[in-house]
Design an enzyme around this catalytic site. Structure first.
Site, PDB file in Angstrom:
ATOM      1  N   HIS A 265      -3.814 -13.300  -2.980  1.00  0.00           N
ATOM      2  CA  HIS A 265      -2.432 -13.688  -2.680  1.00  0.00           C
ATOM      3  C   HIS A 265      -2.102 -15.019  -3.318  1.00  0.00           C
ATOM      4  CE1 HIS A 265      -1.657 -10.466   0.190  1.00  0.00           C
ATOM      5  NE2 HIS A 265      -2.890 -10.645   0.635  1.00  0.00           N
TER       6      HIS A 265
ATOM      7  N   CYS B 151     -19.740  15.702  -9.413  1.00  0.00           N
ATOM      8  CA  CYS B 151     -20.848  14.822  -9.789  1.00  0.00           C
ATOM      9  C   CYS B 151     -21.851  14.556  -8.678  1.00  0.00           C
ATOM     10  CB  CYS B 151     -20.309  13.508 -10.350  1.00  0.00           C
ATOM     11  SG  CYS B 151     -19.253  12.625  -9.192  1.00  0.00           S
TER      12      CYS B 151
ATOM     13  N   SER C 227      -8.626 -14.016  -0.502  1.00  0.00           N
ATOM     14  CA  SER C 227      -8.148 -15.023  -1.457  1.00  0.00           C
ATOM     15  C   SER C 227      -8.772 -16.371  -1.167  1.00  0.00           C
ATOM     16  CB  SER C 227      -6.628 -15.162  -1.366  1.00  0.00           C
ATOM     17  OG  SER C 227      -6.015 -13.909  -1.230  1.00  0.00           O
TER      18      SER C 227
ATOM     19  N   CYS D 228     -11.637  13.993  -8.250  1.00  0.00           N
ATOM     20  CA  CYS D 228     -12.416  15.135  -7.738  1.00  0.00           C
ATOM     21  C   CYS D 228     -13.229  14.747  -6.507  1.00  0.00           C
ATOM     22  CB  CYS D 228     -13.294  15.760  -8.825  1.00  0.00           C
ATOM     23  SG  CYS D 228     -14.989  15.170  -8.869  1.00  0.00           S
TER      24      CYS D 228
ATOM     25  N   SER E 268      -6.677  -4.551   0.876  1.00  0.00           N
ATOM     26  CA  SER E 268      -5.808  -4.312  -0.293  1.00  0.00           C
ATOM     27  C   SER E 268      -6.371  -4.887  -1.588  1.00  0.00           C
ATOM     28  CB  SER E 268      -4.419  -4.905  -0.043  1.00  0.00           C
ATOM     29  OG  SER E 268      -3.926  -4.468   1.202  1.00  0.00           O
TER      30      SER E 268
ATOM     31  N   SER F 124      -6.251 -11.806   6.647  1.00  0.00           N
ATOM     32  CA  SER F 124      -5.498 -12.080   5.432  1.00  0.00           C
ATOM     33  C   SER F 124      -4.927 -13.501   5.503  1.00  0.00           C
ATOM     34  CB  SER F 124      -4.357 -11.076   5.313  1.00  0.00           C
ATOM     35  OG  SER F 124      -3.586 -11.358   4.180  1.00  0.00           O
TER      36      SER F 124
END
Lengths: 131, 469, 408
Positions: free
Chosen positions: B48, B435, B337, B430, B44, B333
């Protein structure tokens, strides 16, 4: 039982132009063209007749360019060629190459597979680094 | 003195950089073709605040501390960090009670600025929240980064300070002979005095190779949906946490897209590469995210992806030193952090008794990457005058220029994803349909490769194969 | 920062942009084209198949021929190539560009948006599985094959039956790539019947309707897909089938490209620019034409829209007032898309209509006036309606509906 002639109806989409008319084609028992409805222009009738006997298509593809600013030029058959010849025609087209510069409309291959139809370039390809 | 760091994720990268502050030879081994492509690439990206973690755990010890260290890191290393704050939403009195517990726990963990907001205050902070919300825990210190950018920056800075990076180099075995660690790798043998095992999902296997038992890891899969809906939320939105974890979130990314996820699916240890998305997972994300923020518009999907987190039974980090080898295991997690604080502690621990001098010439700065779209007109004019390729926009979604693509290559990108994760080209709506060819042309020219030699990411991820003519 | 000033500035040099240049030049104003690529033509350059130009050139051309022949029609105009517009300020009538020549501020009298469309990428479909190499939009695969001389792979599956997907099914087949099939989630085709006939039927490529991909396999390069039958948008259990392939070509829709102006220009629910029959947007001197208004079947219609937009943009740039809007067109029953939102109807104009689902004999009505009968209506085939103000009322609320009166 009535002794009516045995006819068959066939659904078909006209591909002469992008409108794509829905044709209803009537053929006799031997598969011969009798009539067509649903076409918006006379080309539809011609298409239906041809589609029943020997369907034809325009073949768009590309040909290798030597020394051009692009590796390929796009080409197509100037007119439609018999559909059954498409893969043989591709084989011929794959084997040829053309030197830059290429001009749009330039004949790349004359009379492909003795169809009487030429293969023409459909884009201009300049020489690499300038004209 | 020679130290090897195994794994160039965010943890390994920061440890390697920390070592380069000392007069010591540092080498980093990464089995993937680029930095930050494991766990670091697909999570993510949240720093935190640190209210989740039970006191006494390593998570509680490192999270808030590590989070705080990112301010300095992002300035020194020039990667983007946005302190956007987070909200944990409560939809019932029961959940509100949990928020109160979290607030208390946060204060114990040293988290600053925590505040419980009422319904109106919550909606003021985040107007698109569900009207069913009754309260929210606001944590101003929560932030977002692109974790891979932090890892790239840390490794680049480490390399500038003398570290050596071995990419696509897998550790096959580790043995200890005469106080020397011998690393048998896919690119030959290397000897070191010290080894740091920061091998992410494989850290337990690697520890085992040296005869060290740690709590075994299994992957916990987190699926995500990335949306092109900038502005739908401004902060990180959490549901009230449960036994299953922090739940499915809605958050903005540093690149102005919106991220929904992650799911939380425990997989057997045999599936450490199972980064696929699932029908059930994606459906669950949509449902959960729209419960928090009904305005989430799923038709704005850019893509979906899945990442794996290294989970163990004790649900905490394991830092285990055995001789001169340190195993950094289960950096689940809040591993991202916590990483800077972990890195600092580990280096201190490893070098503690030894009298190794700090380098006087350590340069903490990594030069910023050019981002033409973020410049003023004047700056753009100047940089284009010096190097016109900064005026040629290659990526129309995120306005990345040819100059930036070339920079990415010079900073180590060797694959399309390498460029994507350095420039954000191909990251947009896109998804590279416009590209990709342009970028491959630049790669051909800069790297002297042909089209067939260019990869998306992994060794067999060839893009095109063969001549038409 | 360098500054320039033009009567009419055209954004995008594809079919609609070339049309706009043509329309503007006919009114003797100064014209500037701003184009992202190194030349005009837009997607025509890679569309080497035939079928373009039936209306404008009265012959069937390939895309590159259409482009070159249209360019030959144009007299001199100024152009900035490989130039990207970073923002448009409709209050000050300026836009800012960036290119290798630096940054420019360009003042326009009128602006024509001819920015075309982009493809919806496969990734946006949220189909489960891995994200390997070997997944292409149809346009990207077409670019590789037709312009870069590269093959995307050797065994392909096409997802979505949009026109570019069908065209690519034939193109890849001709070049020796095995095309296993085309999978369409809807119970009807996405592209023109003509393309189903000449691109699939001619080569015995199966079209699987109500069928789509439910999982992508392969971690590095694509190894296959699982397909399944779909009912009401959901996969049907136990209909899954694994298809081995190394290439996936997605033709799953085009999206009008209006990102540059999405905060200032009024857009439809399909993200196309809402225009009146003179191709003007909600801003008095901003016009739009082509696929950024609505997705067209025929390039000719994009070019013709461009001509109308360019001509009227020139009028406005010269200070001429355009007639006022009289009515507002709304989608009624059975209608999925209307090309025009507002009517001025000072003169007859063409309206393009897409129906929501395939129908047999269908009557189109404008409020309660019957305006057209079609024998077969399909969402994939635009219906062209001549809107003649001398025949129909075009003031006020105008609801256009399509009703099936006879099954196919």
């Amino acid at each position: 039982m009535k002794n009516a002639p045995k006819t068959k109806m066939m659904d078909m989409t006209c591909v002469v132009c992008p409108i794509g008319c829905h044709l209803k084609v009537t053929v006799d028992e031997n598969g011969n063209f009798l009539s067509v409805t649903g076409n918006r222009c006379p080309r539809g009738e011609a298409y239906a007749k041809e589609e029943i006997t020997d369907p034809k298509r325009v073949l768009p593809t590309s040909v290798k360019v030597i020394g051009g600013e692009l590796p390929l030029t796009s080409v197509r058959t100037e007119k439609a060629i018999p559909k059954r010849l498409i893969f043989s025609a591709m084989k011929v087209i794959k084997s040829i190459q053309v030197n830059a510069p290429v001009k749009r409309g330039q004949i790349i291959l004359e009379n492909i597979l003795d169809t009487g139809v030429n293969v023409i370039a459909t884009r201009t390809v300049k020489k690499q680094n300038g004209k | 003195m020679k130290v090897a760091v195994i794994g160039a994720g965010i943890v390994g990268s920061l440890i390697a950089r920390e070592f380069t502050k000392y007069e010591i030879d540092v080498e980093v081994f990464e089995k993937l073709p680029d930095v930050g492509w494991g766990i670091t690439k697909a999570n993510s990206g949240i720093l935190h605040a640190g209210y989740d973690d039970e006191p006494g755990t390593l998570r509680a010890k490192y999270c808030a501390k590590g989070n705080e260290m990112y301010d300095r890191l992002s300035k020194d290393l020039n990667f983007e960090l946005k302190r956007i704050g987070s909200l944990v939403l409560a939809f019932s009195e029961e959940e509100l009670n949990i928020l109160k517990e979290l607030e208390k726990r946060g204060k114990d963990n040293g988290v600053k600025g925590l505040k419980i907001l009422n319904r109106i205050e919550s909606l003021e902070v985040e107007p698109n929240l569900s009207r069913e919300v009754i309260s929210a825990l606001y944590a101003p210190s929560a932030g977002i980064i692109a974790p891979w950018e932090a890892a790239q920056a840390a490794i680049e800075n480490a390399v500038e300070n003398g570290a050596m990076l071995h990419l696509s180099t897998e550790i096959k075995n580790i043995s200890n002979e005469n106080n020397q660690y011998v690393l048998d790798t896919s690119n030959g043998e290397f000897q070191f005095d010290m080894v740091i095992n920061a091998a992410g999902l494989w850290a337990d296997d690697l520890a085992e190779k040296t005869g060290v038992k740690v709590s075994p890891l299994h992957p916990r899969r987190g699926e995500y949906i990335l949306l092109d809906q900038p502005g739908v939320v401004r902060t990180v939105i959490f549901p009230t946490p449960s036994e299953a974890g922090k739940g499915i979130l809605v958050l903005p990314t540093v690149h102005d897209t919106v991220l929904l996820g992650p799911t939380s699916q425990d997989l057997p240890p045999t599936q450490k590469e199972s980064t696929k998305t699932t029908f059930d997972g994606l459906s669950k994300i949509v449902k959960s995210a729209q419960k928090l923020v009904p305005a989430v518009n799923i038709s704005k999907t850019i893509r979906t992806f899945a990442g794996l987190r290294p989970e163990n039974d004790i649900k905490d980090f394991v830092l285990k030193r055995e001789g001169n080898m340190m195993h950094v295991v289960a950096t689940r997690s809040p591993g991202l952090s916590s990483a800077p604080a972990i890195a600092k502690d580990i280096v201190n621990d490893m070098l503690g008794d030894l009298e190794i001098k700090k380098r006087s010439d350590f340069n903490p700065h990594r030069a910023p990457l050019v981002k033409v779209i973020e410049m003023s007109d004047k700056e753009r004019e100047n940089i284009i005058a010096k190097n016109p390729s900064y005026g040629r926009v290659i990526c129309r979604c995120n306005h990345v220029t040819e100059g930036e693509v070339v920079d990415a290559i010079r900073h180590g990108a060797r694959t399309l994803d390498g460029i994507k994760f350095r420039t954000t080209a191909m990251f947009g709506r896109c998804q590279g349909s416009f590209c990709t060819v342009k970028i491959m042309k630049i790669m051909k020219r800069e790297l002297g490769k042909n089209y067939e030699e260019i990869r998306k990411n992994l060794p067999n991820s060839q893009i095109v194969d063969g001549d038409v003519r | 920062m360098k500054k320039l000033k033009y009567d009419v500035v055209v954004l995008g040099g594809g079919a609609a942009g070339m049309g706009a240049i043509n329309g503007a030049l006919s009114q003797n104003v100064s014209v500037l084209l701003i184009e992202r690529e190194a030349s005009t033509g837009g997607v025509l350059n890679q569309c080497i198949h035939n079928g373009f130009g039936v209306h404008v050139f009265k012959q069937e051309l390939s895309g590159p021929e259409y482009h070159e022949m249209y360019m030959e029609k144009l007299s001199r105009f100024d152009a900035m190539y490989e130039t990207t517009v970073l923002n448009v300020d409709v209050k000050s009538n300026t836009l800012n560009t960036i290119s290798i020549s630096g940054v420019y501020e360009i003042k326009y009298g009128s602006l024509v948006l001819a920015t075309g469309a982009r493809e919806r990428p496969f990734e946006a479909l949220r189909i489960p599985g891995y994200r390997p190499a070997g997944v292409f939009t149809a346009g990207l695969a077409q670019h590789f094959v037709n312009l870069e001389n590269r093959l995307p792979g050797h065994k392909a599956v096409i997802v979505g039956s949009g026109d570019i997907g069908l065209i690519m099914a034939r193109r890849l087949t001709l070049e020796g790539v095995e095309v296993e099939g085309v999978y369409e989630i809807m119970p009807y085709q996405g592209g023109l019947t003509r393309n189903i006939v000449q691109c699939l039927d001619d080569f015995n490529i199966p079209l699987h309707l109500s069928t789509s991909i439910v999982e992508v396999h392969g971690k590095d390069r694509l190894e296959g897909v699982t397909v399944a039958k779909f009912e009401n948008g959901h996969p049907v259990r136990k209909t899954e089938r694994f298809v081995k392939c190394d290439t996936l070509v997605a033709s799953v829709g085009l999206i009008p490209e209006n990102d540059l102006v999405n905060e200032t220009i009024e857009l439809s629910d399909g993200s196309g620019a809402n225009v009146d029959d003179l191709m003007r947007t909600n801003i008095y001197n901003v016009f739009a034409a082509g696929n950024n208004v609505c997705i067209h079947d025929l390039v000719d219609f994009a070019a013709v829209e461009g001509e109308i937009a360019g001509k009227n943009a020139a009028h406005v740039a010269k200070g001429k007032e355009l007639p006022e809007r009289m009515g507002i067109l709304k989608k009624g029953e059975g209608v999925g898309l209307l090309s025009t939102k507002y009517t001025i109807a000072a003169e007859p104009f063409k309206l393009f209509v897409r129906v929501k689902k395939p129908m047999g004999t269908t009557i189109l009505r404008l409020n309660d006036q019957k305006i057209k009968t079609v024998l077969a209506a399909k969402p994939s085939e635009m219906i062209e309606v001549k809107m003649d103000p001398s025949r129909y009322n075009m003031k006020g609320n105008l609801i256009l509906s399509a009703m099936e009166v006879d099954k196919i």
